[in-house]
Write a protein that holds these residues in place. Structure first.
Motif, PDB file in Angstrom:
ATOM      1  N   GLY A  96      -2.365   6.890   1.727  1.00 39.65           N
ATOM      2  CA  GLY A  96      -3.385   7.854   1.394  1.00 39.65           C
ATOM      3  C   GLY A  96      -2.685   8.994   1.100  1.00 39.65           C
ATOM      4  O   GLY A  96      -1.326   9.214   1.498  1.00 39.65           O
ATOM      5  N   ARG A 154     -15.192   5.485   4.647  1.00 40.12           N
ATOM      6  CA  ARG A 154     -14.514   5.881   3.508  1.00 40.12           C
ATOM      7  C   ARG A 154     -15.610   5.868   2.305  1.00 40.12           C
ATOM      8  O   ARG A 154     -16.526   4.912   2.386  1.00 40.12           O
ATOM      9  CB  ARG A 154     -13.384   4.748   3.214  1.00 40.12           C
ATOM     10  N   CYS A 189      -1.659   7.656  -8.309  1.00 33.44           N
ATOM     11  CA  CYS A 189      -1.577   6.160  -7.466  1.00 33.44           C
ATOM     12  C   CYS A 189      -0.593   5.388  -8.295  1.00 33.44           C
ATOM     13  O   CYS A 189      -1.077   4.895  -9.349  1.00 33.44           O
ATOM     14  CB  CYS A 189      -3.060   5.832  -7.213  1.00 33.44           C
ATOM     15  N   TRP A 226      -4.219  -1.484   1.585  1.00 29.96           N
ATOM     16  CA  TRP A 226      -4.396  -0.100   1.293  1.00 29.96           C
ATOM     17  C   TRP A 226      -3.164   0.427   1.450  1.00 29.96           C
ATOM     18  O   TRP A 226      -2.462   0.355   2.343  1.00 29.96           O
ATOM     19  CB  TRP A 226      -5.612   0.558   2.522  1.00 29.96           C
ATOM     20  N   TYR A 268      -7.439   7.604  -1.179  1.00 30.27           N
ATOM     21  CA  TYR A 268      -6.582   6.681  -1.224  1.00 30.27           C
ATOM     22  C   TYR A 268      -7.149   6.053  -2.829  1.00 30.27           C
ATOM     23  O   TYR A 268      -8.197   6.260  -3.246  1.00 30.27           O
ATOM     24  CB  TYR A 268      -7.388   5.397  -0.374  1.00 30.27           C
ATOM     25  N   GLU A 305      -0.161   6.437  -3.111  1.00 26.62           N
ATOM     26  CA  GLU A 305      -0.554   7.551  -3.308  1.00 26.62           C
ATOM     27  C   GLU A 305       0.144   8.800  -3.422  1.00 26.62           C
ATOM     28  O   GLU A 305       0.756   8.918  -2.253  1.00 26.62           O
ATOM     29  CB  GLU A 305      -1.873   7.636  -2.809  1.00 26.62           C
ATOM     30  N   ASN A 337      -7.565   2.079  -4.881  1.00 27.65           N
ATOM     31  CA  ASN A 337      -7.890   0.385  -4.818  1.00 27.65           C
ATOM     32  C   ASN A 337      -8.655   0.132  -5.896  1.00 27.65           C
ATOM     33  O   ASN A 337      -9.391   0.899  -6.541  1.00 27.65           O
ATOM     34  CB  ASN A 337      -8.365   0.269  -3.334  1.00 27.65           C
TER      35      ASN A 337
END
Length: 115
Positions: free
Chosen positions: A108, A45, A22, A105, A94, A6, A96
């Motif tokens: 971020g 999150r 991303c 992950w 983030y 990211e 995903n």
């Protein structure tokens, strides 16, 4: 395994804009629904925006009308255009997948909205 990187975060004043990116490695990216998540200090999150492999989008209510998610499958990249930013948007963002087992992950990207 897909790797996610990211970028694009930063410090911005309320009302400002940022565009997050991303970049994903791996050929399976294009068949996955992808999302942008954020985690503020002391909070869990949360998924804020999602896009399917064919471009259908969904947003959490707090960002609807201000954020726009998009993707470029040829570049294996997902974007999040954030406009009219608010102090409460401050978080680490983030990306995903949004179904199935998460990819590992990434690190971020920090978004800080402050005057």
């Amino acid at each position: 395994q897909v790797q996610l990187v990211e970028s694009g975060g930063g410090l911005v004043q309320p009302g400002g804009s940022l565009r997050l990116s991303c970049a994903a490695s791996g050929s399976i990216f294009s068949i996955n629904s992808m999302g942008w998540y954020r985690q503020a200090p002391g909070k869990q999150r949360e998924l804020v925006a999602a896009i399917t492999s064919y471009g259908s989008r969904n947003y959490v209510g707090s960002v609807k009308g201000r954020f726009t998610i998009s993707r470029d499958n040829a570049k294996n990249t997902v974007y999040l255009q954030m406009n009219s930013l608010k102090v409460e948007d401050t978080a680490v963002y983030y990306c995903n997948r949004v179904a199935g087992v998460y990819f590992d992950w990434g690190q971020g990207t920090q978004v800080t909205v402050s005057s």
